[in-house]
Design a protein around this motif. Structure first.
Motif, PDB file in Angstrom:
ATOM      1  N   ALA A   1       0.817  -1.215   0.000  1.00 31.92           N
ATOM      2  CA  ALA A   1       0.000   0.000   0.000  1.00 31.92           C
ATOM      3  C   ALA A   1       0.849   1.264   0.000  1.00 31.92           C
ATOM      4  N   ALA A   2       2.121   1.130   0.360  1.00 34.96           N
ATOM      5  CA  ALA A   2       2.978   2.306   0.482  1.00 34.96           C
ATOM      6  C   ALA A   2       3.416   2.811  -0.886  1.00 34.96           C
ATOM      7  N   THR A   3       3.443   4.141  -1.030  1.00 33.02           N
ATOM      8  CA  THR A   3       3.951   4.736  -2.272  1.00 33.02           C
ATOM      9  C   THR A   3       5.420   4.385  -2.462  1.00 33.02           C
ATOM     10  N   ALA A   4       6.178   4.439  -1.378  1.00 34.94           N
ATOM     11  CA  ALA A   4       7.592   4.052  -1.392  1.00 34.94           C
ATOM     12  C   ALA A   4       7.780   2.974  -0.325  1.00 34.94           C
ATOM     13  N   PRO A   5       7.730   1.690  -0.707  1.00 38.25           N
ATOM     14  CA  PRO A   5       7.842   0.605   0.278  1.00 38.25           C
ATOM     15  C   PRO A   5       9.098   0.751   1.139  1.00 38.25           C
ATOM     16  N   ASP A   6       8.926   0.531   2.431  1.00 33.00           N
ATOM     17  CA  ASP A   6      10.018   0.704   3.398  1.00 33.00           C
ATOM     18  C   ASP A   6      10.834  -0.589   3.480  1.00 33.00           C
ATOM     19  N   PRO A   7      12.141  -0.526   3.155  1.00 30.89           N
ATOM     20  CA  PRO A   7      12.976  -1.736   3.261  1.00 30.89           C
ATOM     21  C   PRO A   7      12.996  -2.340   4.660  1.00 30.89           C
ATOM     22  N   GLU A   8      12.870  -1.489   5.680  1.00 34.37           N
ATOM     23  CA  GLU A   8      12.907  -2.021   7.047  1.00 34.37           C
ATOM     24  C   GLU A   8      11.672  -2.850   7.356  1.00 34.37           C
ATOM     25  N   VAL A   9      10.533  -2.479   6.776  1.00 34.81           N
ATOM     26  CA  VAL A   9       9.328  -3.305   6.938  1.00 34.81           C
ATOM     27  C   VAL A   9       9.541  -4.656   6.266  1.00 34.81           C
ATOM     28  N   ALA A  10      10.176  -4.636   5.092  1.00 31.29           N
ATOM     29  CA  ALA A  10      10.461  -5.887   4.380  1.00 31.29           C
ATOM     30  C   ALA A  10      11.419  -6.761   5.188  1.00 31.29           C
ATOM     31  N   ARG A  11      12.438  -6.149   5.774  1.00 30.90           N
ATOM     32  CA  ARG A  11      13.394  -6.932   6.579  1.00 30.90           C
ATOM     33  C   ARG A  11      12.724  -7.492   7.828  1.00 30.90           C
ATOM     34  N   LYS A  12      11.838  -6.707   8.436  1.00 27.84           N
ATOM     35  CA  LYS A  12      11.116  -7.187   9.618  1.00 27.84           C
ATOM     36  C   LYS A  12      10.226  -8.372   9.231  1.00 27.84           C
ATOM     37  N   LEU A  13       9.588  -8.286   8.079  1.00 26.36           N
ATOM     38  CA  LEU A  13       8.753  -9.385   7.605  1.00 26.36           C
ATOM     39  C   LEU A  13       9.589 -10.661   7.461  1.00 26.36           C
ATOM     40  N   ILE A  14      10.740 -10.543   6.802  1.00 27.57           N
ATOM     41  CA  ILE A  14      11.610 -11.711   6.610  1.00 27.57           C
ATOM     42  C   ILE A  14      12.058 -12.262   7.951  1.00 27.57           C
ATOM     43  N   HIS A  15      12.475 -11.383   8.847  1.00 27.47           N
ATOM     44  CA  HIS A  15      12.953 -11.834  10.157  1.00 27.47           C
ATOM     45  C   HIS A  15      11.874 -12.620  10.887  1.00 27.47           C
ATOM     46  N   ASP A  16      10.645 -12.076  10.935  1.00 27.40           N
ATOM     47  CA  ASP A  16       9.580 -12.715  11.706  1.00 27.40           C
ATOM     48  C   ASP A  16       9.160 -14.043  11.096  1.00 27.40           C
TER      49      ASP A  16
END
Length: 345
Positions: free
Chosen positions: A35-50
């Motif tokens: 949904a983000a206009t500019a996807p946040d890499p930290e959200v992606a990394r948190k997703l992978i970590h979890d």
């Protein structure tokens, strides 16, 4: 609840609960990313970590759950790798230990055995030997997907979470295991000076893209007969061993036939036959498959009969394979940064 039980005895419903709840959290994180206009890499990394942590800990039980989780992780990792260039690493940034003088060399037949020849060797309970180079030259890991390139490995797995053994050896006081990003493992342990070992981990089940870089040797399908001390696994068990110079797997034995393939770097390996067990001073209890003796500096006052033990040895180089029969004791030491794969059958 996962910590209440020994790991192998955790009821499947607790592991499934962890997996299902983690997928719900992942769905929420994916919605935020897309949904983000500019996807946040930290959200992606948190997703992978979890999600990666949940899959490793739970084993991803449930119909289709491993495939679903892997598909999400692989796509998010590939997006991160394409969007964010990383520092260039090289295996040339390493220390090398001098190879020991080989006094009692392991057998090295001049030719690769046929399938039936190897089957006869196994059925007749013959000892370890090193296969002539050539059995795995066709692996992508030696060619267009080179595991000798840290940059390649990072492009596949930089943000994936892997279990790393911290400390010189699993028998040492203070040894522990930590879950960490693969890129952090590279920076701190493969390139850095801290001792850490990604050891005996089914990295290829966790990251199937890496499994495409290897091919299980045909020799692993000889189907040895069960014995009083050997029960065949249901399938060939594959484990990755990746670590810096100086990592150690102390003297121990395993319950299966093993073909150890050296992909990157060199390892010194010393083996003792099962009939030497008494003078190798095994630990008591759950570590009865591990010797108390440090073979590099044995305490002969505590373990006087160890000096009588007869062994055979080799330095295993890239492209070579070593066959280790069940219950054969082996001590393994990395002479340089090393990536190996063991196939238990």
């Amino acid at each position: 609840m996962l910590l209440v039980y020994p790991y192998k005895q955790v009821p499947v419903y607790w592991r499934r609960l962890l997996m299902e709840s983690s997928l719900i959290i992942t769905a929420h994180q994916l919605l935020n990313l897309t949904a983000a206009t500019a996807p946040d890499p930290e959200v992606a990394r948190k997703l992978i970590h979890d999600l990666d942590t949940a899959m490793v800990v739970s084993g991803a039980p449930g119909k289709g759950r491993h495939a679903l989780g892997h598909g999400i992780l692989d796509q998010v990792q590939q997006w991160l790798s394409s969007q964010h260039p990383r520092q260039k690493f090289s295996y040339s940034q390493k220390r090398v230990l001098e190879s020991p003088v080989i006094q009692y060399p392991i057998e090295r037949p001049p030719n690769l055995p046929s399938f039936t020849g190897f089957s006869d060797h196994v059925y007749n309970n013959k000892g370890p030997f090193v296969f002539k180079v050539g059995a795995v030259d066709h692996w992508p890991a030696f060619n267009d997907h080179p595991w000798s390139s840290i940059d390649y490995l990072l492009s596949i797995a930089a943000d994936r979470v892997v279990p790393v053994e911290i400390g010189r050896s699993y028998v040492d006081i203070g040894w522990q295991q930590r879950m960490m990003r693969f890129e952090d493992f590279v920076e701190k342990h493969l390139i850095g000076s801290e001792v850490g070992y990604l050891a005996q981990h089914d990295l290829f089940y966790q990251i199937p893209r890496l499994s495409n870089d290897l091919i299980i040797p045909d020799y692993c399908f000889v189907s040895p007969p069960p014995t009083s001390t050997y029960t065949p696994p249901l399938d060939v068990l594959q484990n990755a061993w990746l670590g810096p110079v100086g990592t150690i797997t102390p003297l121990h034995h395993d319950p299966f036939h093993n073909i150890l393939v050296q992909v990157v770097g060199r390892k010194y390996i010393r083996l003792y036959a099962p009939d030497q067990s008494e003078i190798l001073y095994p630990h008591d209890g759950i570590m009865a498959n591990t010797s108390q003796v440090d073979t590099s500096c044995p305490d002969l006052q505590r373990f006087p009969r160890f000096k009588e033990a007869v062994y055979t040895e080799c330095v295993l180089s890239p492209g070579e394979m070593l066959y280790i029969p069940p219950k054969w004791w082996h001590d393994v030491r990395s002479l340089e940064m090393s990536f190996s794969v063991s196939f238990w059958f």
